[in-house]
Design a protein around this motif. Structure first.
Motif, mmCIF file in Angstrom:
data_model
loop_
_atom_site.group_PDB
_atom_site.id
_atom_site.type_symbol
_atom_site.label_atom_id
_atom_site.label_comp_id
_atom_site.label_asym_id
_atom_site.label_seq_id
_atom_site.Cartn_x
_atom_site.Cartn_y
_atom_site.Cartn_z
ATOM 1 N N ASP A 225 0.810 -1.264 -0.131
ATOM 2 C CA ASP A 225 -0.064 0.034 -0.080
ATOM 3 C C ASP A 225 0.898 1.373 0.071
ATOM 4 O O ASP A 225 0.554 2.176 0.829
ATOM 5 N N CYS A 226 1.793 1.215 -0.852
ATOM 6 C CA CYS A 226 2.750 2.455 -0.898
ATOM 7 C C CYS A 226 2.251 3.337 -1.862
ATOM 8 O O CYS A 226 2.515 4.711 -1.624
ATOM 9 N N PHE A 227 1.368 3.190 -2.651
ATOM 10 C CA PHE A 227 1.183 4.139 -3.912
ATOM 11 C C PHE A 227 0.229 5.202 -3.515
ATOM 12 O O PHE A 227 0.164 6.120 -4.227
ATOM 13 N N HIS A 228 -0.468 5.118 -2.329
ATOM 14 C CA HIS A 228 -1.476 6.112 -2.079
ATOM 15 C C HIS A 228 -0.484 7.545 -1.794
ATOM 16 O O HIS A 228 -0.885 8.644 -2.068
ATOM 17 N N CYS A 229 0.836 7.358 -1.385
ATOM 18 C CA CYS A 229 1.490 8.615 -1.049
ATOM 19 C C CYS A 229 2.573 8.557 -2.253
ATOM 20 O O CYS A 229 3.118 9.598 -2.902
ATOM 21 N N HIS A 230 3.257 7.454 -2.394
ATOM 22 C CA HIS A 230 4.286 7.432 -3.735
ATOM 23 C C HIS A 230 3.382 6.713 -4.713
ATOM 24 O O HIS A 230 3.619 5.640 -5.017
ATOM 25 N N THR A 231 2.874 7.517 -5.492
ATOM 26 C CA THR A 231 2.274 7.167 -6.784
ATOM 27 C C THR A 231 3.051 6.181 -7.555
ATOM 28 O O THR A 231 4.303 6.424 -7.632
ATOM 29 N N TYR A 282 17.919 6.884 4.699
ATOM 30 C CA TYR A 282 16.677 7.154 4.175
ATOM 31 C C TYR A 282 16.032 7.905 5.360
ATOM 32 O O TYR A 282 16.469 7.794 6.339
ATOM 33 N N MET A 283 14.861 8.649 4.996
ATOM 34 C CA MET A 283 14.158 9.746 5.822
ATOM 35 C C MET A 283 14.677 10.878 5.838
ATOM 36 O O MET A 283 16.023 10.849 5.644
ATOM 37 N N HIS A 284 13.919 11.888 6.491
ATOM 38 C CA HIS A 284 14.719 13.258 6.485
ATOM 39 C C HIS A 284 15.956 13.415 7.464
ATOM 40 O O HIS A 284 16.694 14.308 6.992
ATOM 41 N N ASP A 285 15.956 12.516 8.352
ATOM 42 C CA ASP A 285 17.133 12.434 9.278
ATOM 43 C C ASP A 285 18.125 11.107 8.945
ATOM 44 O O ASP A 285 18.885 10.828 9.537
ATOM 45 N N HIS A 297 9.900 -0.640 8.838
ATOM 46 C CA HIS A 297 9.106 0.566 9.560
ATOM 47 C C HIS A 297 7.667 0.409 9.129
ATOM 48 O O HIS A 297 6.809 0.481 9.741
ATOM 49 N N TYR A 298 7.445 0.200 7.728
ATOM 50 C CA TYR A 298 6.182 0.193 7.282
ATOM 51 C C TYR A 298 5.277 -1.129 7.454
ATOM 52 O O TYR A 298 4.031 -0.968 7.405
ATOM 53 N N ASN A 299 6.061 -2.196 7.902
ATOM 54 C CA ASN A 299 5.416 -3.271 8.015
ATOM 55 C C ASN A 299 4.908 -3.473 9.598
ATOM 56 O O ASN A 299 3.990 -3.804 9.975
HETATM 57 C C1 HEC Z 1 1.324 7.702 4.476
HETATM 58 C C2 HEC Z 1 1.864 7.945 3.115
HETATM 59 C C3 HEC Z 1 3.069 6.929 2.830
HETATM 60 C C4 HEC Z 1 2.984 5.508 2.886
HETATM 61 C C5 HEC Z 1 1.656 4.740 2.685
HETATM 62 C C6 HEC Z 1 4.270 5.217 2.596
HETATM 63 N N1 HEC Z 1 4.967 6.239 2.345
HETATM 64 FE FE1 HEC Z 1 7.142 6.043 2.327
HETATM 65 N N2 HEC Z 1 7.479 7.990 2.853
HETATM 66 C C7 HEC Z 1 6.263 9.047 3.145
HETATM 67 C C8 HEC Z 1 6.806 10.035 3.560
HETATM 68 C C9 HEC Z 1 5.858 11.474 4.208
HETATM 69 C C10 HEC Z 1 8.013 10.078 3.557
HETATM 70 C C11 HEC Z 1 9.206 11.274 4.340
HETATM 71 C C12 HEC Z 1 9.093 10.986 5.786
HETATM 72 C C13 HEC Z 1 10.439 11.541 6.281
HETATM 73 O O1 HEC Z 1 11.365 11.992 5.782
HETATM 74 O O2 HEC Z 1 10.162 11.995 7.421
HETATM 75 C C14 HEC Z 1 8.448 8.640 3.155
HETATM 76 C C15 HEC Z 1 9.787 8.325 2.759
HETATM 77 C C16 HEC Z 1 10.032 6.885 2.283
HETATM 78 C C17 HEC Z 1 11.175 6.454 2.128
HETATM 79 C C18 HEC Z 1 12.612 7.189 2.178
HETATM 80 C C19 HEC Z 1 13.025 8.339 1.003
HETATM 81 C C20 HEC Z 1 14.124 8.955 1.302
HETATM 82 O O3 HEC Z 1 14.586 9.855 0.244
HETATM 83 O O4 HEC Z 1 14.743 9.051 1.967
HETATM 84 C C21 HEC Z 1 11.222 5.042 1.376
HETATM 85 C C22 HEC Z 1 12.454 4.466 0.892
HETATM 86 C C23 HEC Z 1 10.020 4.881 1.294
HETATM 87 N N3 HEC Z 1 9.162 5.861 2.023
HETATM 88 C C24 HEC Z 1 9.448 3.876 0.783
HETATM 89 C C25 HEC Z 1 7.874 3.535 0.939
HETATM 90 C C26 HEC Z 1 7.484 2.119 0.723
HETATM 91 C C27 HEC Z 1 8.260 1.162 0.150
HETATM 92 C C28 HEC Z 1 5.939 2.214 0.966
HETATM 93 C C29 HEC Z 1 4.959 0.855 0.898
HETATM 94 C C30 HEC Z 1 5.418 -0.139 1.923
HETATM 95 C C31 HEC Z 1 5.744 3.529 1.783
HETATM 96 N N4 HEC Z 1 6.752 4.195 1.474
HETATM 97 C C32 HEC Z 1 4.577 3.706 1.950
HETATM 98 C C33 HEC Z 1 4.891 8.679 3.025
HETATM 99 C C34 HEC Z 1 4.404 7.457 2.884
#
Ligand code: HEC
Ligand code: HEC
Length: 349
Positions: A225-231, A282-285, A297-299
């Motif tokens: 379910d990644c696509f709602h945010c990462h199209t 990965y992530m802002h920090d 993290h997402y699981n």
């Molecule tokens: C609710 C919206 C949402 C969902 C659902 C989501 N993401 Fe994210 N993702 C984000 C946001 C917002 C960030 C940036 C957060 C931060 O840096 O604090 C992020 C960051 C990331 C990053 C780090 C990118 C970087 O440049 O550092 C990865 C990799 C990632 N997501 C992969 C995934 C994957 C794979 C899934 C599905 C399993 C997923 N995301 C589901 C919103 C989402």
């Protein structure tokens, strides 16, 4: 014809390019050559600001400036010190980039590509245009720590720059606006859209069984379910600000710093997942060093409270098996665009 400056005529489903008539705006840019921006199939039109049209001269100047440590106080740090091409213009695997005097920032350097599709810059969206963004790192004490007047006087007395600014902007009297425009022009040309996944969409490559499974899981609402945010496809993000459950009490307030709106606490710009294989940590920090840690993290690791984005808050914990997470990671690796990472047009001039 004027509209060609603003909206490059590009068919979404065909490879085409944006041709600009160089005779447009003769007063603004008398001797420049308009740049033909080739947008790969699958990426949308890019809207170029009318007051900063792309020209060969402006782009070449922006590229030179991007790689030139002259923009930093002690001449040791360029934009490219923290934004390296082989890492999709993010930094190496270090968590926080080192600025001049070896000082560390508090956020992970962002990759730079497809910036022309975005409206807000930095993790918290604190810069409202690519042009505006440029002066922030120059003045930041832990990045380049230089004053604008300091940079302008160094450029003005440099043997080459006054002539290059003259060519690009019809004036050898260098201003901050010209500096911002040149770098922004170069940044708009940094387009990434030729990964294996793009080739697959165009029928030029095939995905392995595992990669195909990963793509399906990325889209499946009770799994990745990644696509709602990462199209899926195109820019691989809608670039909205969201809280993805990293901390119960966000250490870095993120978007809140810009809006002062309590509900924006811990929201960050949703990043594109293109080239994600090469932009660790990965992530802002930069808290996660591998894609496996991101999937963990997402699981199971994500925190659910009133700040967590509803798209994530509704997902159940431990919904993916290790095999399924491996497949999503394999799919993410199809988003690496080797042509972009090695394209000589973006390398040090
Ligand atoms: C609710 C919206 C949402 C969902 C659902 C989501 N993401 Fe994210 N993702 C984000 C946001 C917002 C960030 C940036 C957060 C931060 O840096 O604090 C992020 C960051 C990331 C990053 C780090 C990118 C970087 O440049 O550092 C990865 C990799 C990632 N997501 C992969 C995934 C994957 C794979 C899934 C599905 C399993 C997923 N995301 C589901 C919103 C989402
Ligand atoms: C010392 C390391 C460092 C230097 C030098 C540096 N940057 Fe950055 N850059 C970063 C970090 C860290 C971020 C994320 C900052 C934040 O969100 O607060 C960033 C973010 C950006 C972004 C925003 C990308 C996005 O998706 O929103 C752009 C554009 C950018 N930098 C361009 C530049 C340019 C142009 C220069 C040179 C004038 C430069 N940077 C110099 C570390 C650096």
């Amino acid at each position: 014809m004027k509209n060609f400056f603003r909206y490059c005529a590009i068919g979404i489903l065909m490879v085409s390019s944006c041709k600009v008539d160089p005779s447009i705006d003769p007063e603004l840019l008398p001797h420049t050559h308009s740049h033909d921006l080739s947008i790969p199939e699958g990426l949308p039109d890019m809207i170029i600001p009318t007051n900063n049209p792309l020209t060969e001269e402006g782009i070449a100047l922006g590229r030179k400036l991007f790689y030139d440590p002259i923009l930093s106080k002690d001449g040791t740090i360029s934009c490219a010190s923290c934004h390296r091409q082989s890492f999709a213009f993010s930094d190496t695997s270090i968590q926080f980039s080192l600025g001049i005097d070896g000082l560390e920032g508090t956020r992970n350097a962002m990759p730079l590509f497809n910036l022309g599709y975005q409206k807000k810059f930095f993790w918290d969206g604190g810069a409202a245009s690519l042009e505006d963004q440029v002066i922030a790192p120059i003045q930041n004490p832990v990045e380049m720590h230089e004053t604008l007047s300091g940079v302008l006087s160094k450029l003005q007395s440099h043997p080459e720059y006054p002539a290059l600014f003259q060519k690009a902007f019809a004036s050898s009297q260098i201003t901050t606006t010209m500096l911002m425009k040149a770098i922004a022009q170069f940044e708009r040309t940094m387009i990434s859209g030729n990964s294996k996944f793009d080739q697959y969409l165009r029928g030029q490559a095939t995905l392995s069984q595992q990669e195909q499974l990963g793509m399906n899981l990325y889209m499946q609402e009770d799994k990745g379910d990644c696509f709602h945010c990462h199209t899926l496809g195109s820019t691989f993000s809608d670039f909205e600000f969201r809280n993805n459950g990293l901390d119960a009490v966000p250490v870095d307030p993120g978007r809140y710093l810009v809006t002062l709106n309590e509900s924006d606490r811990g929201k960050f710009k949703t990043p594109s997942l293109r080239n994600i294989e090469v932009t660790a940590p990965y992530m802002h920090d930069g808290r996660f060093s591998t894609l496996q840690e991101v999937l963990n993290h997402y699981n199971s690791g994500f925190i659910v409270n009133e700040l967590t984005d509803p798209n994530l808050a509704i997902l159940s914990k431990n919904r993916m098996t290790q095999q399924e997470m491996d497949a999503i990671i394999a799919f993410l690796k199809t988003l690496t665009d080797y042509e972009f990472l090695t394209n000589p047009r973006f390398s040090k001039p």
